[in-house]
Design a protein around this motif. Sequence first.
Motif, PDB file in Angstrom:
ATOM      1  N   GLN A 205       1.256  -1.071  -0.201  1.00 47.37           N
ATOM      2  CA  GLN A 205       0.159   0.537  -0.064  1.00 47.37           C
ATOM      3  C   GLN A 205       1.000   0.965  -0.201  1.00 47.37           C
ATOM      4  O   GLN A 205       1.958   1.238   0.493  1.00 47.37           O
ATOM      5  CB  GLN A 205      -1.211   0.403   1.241  1.00 47.37           C
ATOM      6  N   LEU A 233       0.546   0.208  -4.729  1.00 53.52           N
ATOM      7  CA  LEU A 233      -0.420   0.489  -4.572  1.00 53.52           C
ATOM      8  C   LEU A 233      -1.084   1.519  -3.990  1.00 53.52           C
ATOM      9  O   LEU A 233      -0.901   1.325  -2.817  1.00 53.52           O
ATOM     10  CB  LEU A 233      -1.145  -0.657  -4.758  1.00 53.52           C
ATOM     11  N   SER A 237      -7.192  -0.872  -2.766  1.00 60.41           N
ATOM     12  CA  SER A 237      -6.663  -2.050  -3.972  1.00 60.41           C
ATOM     13  C   SER A 237      -7.343  -3.592  -3.603  1.00 60.41           C
ATOM     14  O   SER A 237      -6.796  -3.940  -2.666  1.00 60.41           O
ATOM     15  CB  SER A 237      -5.243  -2.590  -3.798  1.00 60.41           C
ATOM     16  N   ALA A 241      -6.934  -6.069  -8.346  1.00 67.08           N
ATOM     17  CA  ALA A 241      -5.103  -5.056  -8.674  1.00 67.08           C
ATOM     18  C   ALA A 241      -4.301  -6.154  -8.329  1.00 67.08           C
ATOM     19  O   ALA A 241      -3.304  -5.680  -8.684  1.00 67.08           O
ATOM     20  CB  ALA A 241      -5.384  -3.873  -7.479  1.00 67.08           C
ATOM     21  N   TYR A 242      -4.072  -6.817  -7.723  1.00 64.16           N
ATOM     22  CA  TYR A 242      -3.336  -8.112  -7.321  1.00 64.16           C
ATOM     23  C   TYR A 242      -2.625  -8.702  -8.071  1.00 64.16           C
ATOM     24  O   TYR A 242      -2.050  -8.958  -8.358  1.00 64.16           O
ATOM     25  CB  TYR A 242      -3.042  -7.965  -5.394  1.00 64.16           C
ATOM     26  N   MET A 279      -6.338  -2.950   2.325  1.00 68.84           N
ATOM     27  CA  MET A 279      -6.646  -3.410   1.705  1.00 68.84           C
ATOM     28  C   MET A 279      -7.770  -4.348   1.625  1.00 68.84           C
ATOM     29  O   MET A 279      -8.182  -4.055   2.490  1.00 68.84           O
ATOM     30  CB  MET A 279      -5.101  -4.029   0.848  1.00 68.84           C
ATOM     31  N   LEU A 352     -10.438  -4.596 -11.013  1.00 68.44           N
ATOM     32  CA  LEU A 352      -9.033  -3.549 -11.173  1.00 68.44           C
ATOM     33  C   LEU A 352     -10.203  -2.723 -11.266  1.00 68.44           C
ATOM     34  O   LEU A 352     -11.012  -2.655 -11.856  1.00 68.44           O
ATOM     35  CB  LEU A 352      -8.396  -4.283 -12.250  1.00 68.44           C
ATOM     36  N   GLN A 353      -9.500  -1.358 -10.568  1.00 65.35           N
ATOM     37  CA  GLN A 353     -10.368  -0.006 -10.712  1.00 65.35           C
ATOM     38  C   GLN A 353      -9.081   0.681 -11.598  1.00 65.35           C
ATOM     39  O   GLN A 353      -8.233   0.145 -11.796  1.00 65.35           O
ATOM     40  CB  GLN A 353      -9.932   0.847  -9.236  1.00 65.35           C
ATOM     41  N   GLN A 356      -6.354   2.105 -10.220  1.00 71.14           N
ATOM     42  CA  GLN A 356      -4.914   0.828  -9.987  1.00 71.14           C
ATOM     43  C   GLN A 356      -4.332   0.755 -10.735  1.00 71.14           C
ATOM     44  O   GLN A 356      -3.386   0.471 -11.117  1.00 71.14           O
ATOM     45  CB  GLN A 356      -5.761   0.267  -9.593  1.00 71.14           C
TER      46      GLN A 356
END
Length: 372
Positions: A205, A233, A237, A241-242, A279, A352-353, A356
């Motif tokens: 993060q 990130l 997230s 995202a990861y 997260m 996922l945004q 991100q």
Amino acid sequence: MNAGTVKTGWNFHELYLWHDTGNAAAWFPPGLTIEPGEHAENPATKRRFKNLVEVSGLSDRLVRIDAGPVTEDDLALFHTREYIGRIRAMSDDRGGDASYLTPFGRGSFEIACLSAGGTFAMIDAVLSGRVNNGYALVRPPGHHAEQDRGLGFCLFGNVPVAILKARKIHGVERIATIDWDVHHGNGTQSAFYADPGVLTISVHQERLFPSDRGDRTERGEGAGEGFNLNIPLPPGSGHGAYMAAFEQVVLPALVRYKPELIVVPSGFDASAIDPFGRMMLHSDSYREMTRLLMEAADILCRGRLAMSHEGGYSASYVPYCGLAVLEQLSGIRTSVADPFLDVFRNYAGQALQAHQAAAISLASELAGSIPA
Ligand code: ZN
């Protein structure tokens, strides 16, 4: 490697739980305006992780890796003699603080040496072929410890000390570390900042802790220039995202670097219920990140993958994340279900945004510039 043919190592020692972080409100020492309480880095998360592995029946099917403590000479591969002596003297007396909010009690020096020893024993077992992969459930953690000071509940750098010791014995020239703890792996980064023999990657993060470390601009120096990769990130997230960070940055970086061994400083504080991180990961996220690293290890380094426990502060949830990782490493699915999984998986924002994706895209450009 096929399920059932993999030998997975497991290191734990009761003394890890006897390291005493004392009385605190989260991490602040009590005072007239801070009510005494429990230190956040206490044995509960690790004890419950170990207990669930036993209750699931999985521990009976893992290869137990026993460990002895590392020596002061081993510690000195990374730490200054002055710092080692200072911690030992305080530990022999009544304990103290390793510099900033890193309290420890009497005997913690020896326990910290055992914690680094457990990490070394796992790496040694993987490199010698005794096991294919493995997990060292050690404590105290290590990834924030610097050369001359402790930090963030970490006394000694378990992973740096273990890697440097293993390198002397096994002569491995290329090792990659992937730190998925929610905090930046500053100590591991520092240890190998000028060393092209260890590619250090941290997914964390952004600007959480340490708040002034872990930016993409930190790339290494001298001969190590280009061999440090940070993937900060945005808070919030989740699984998507990861996965994107692994697929677009971590895996291409590994393929480019071609390590002989992959080491994971493994924290579970990027989970959706962790009190310190912001997260949203769940046990399937850790299962999937493990699967992706195993796939890379199979292709690049005969499956050699060793993990060493770092943070994670939800006593309720760390055990399920840890069990998922061990199930994936060993290829053995137990009958234990994660009772939280459906709750966290259905949180809004797991996909996922755009913001991100933008952060991951910037980091992926760096992966392509790792010296081949
Ligand atoms: Zn952490």
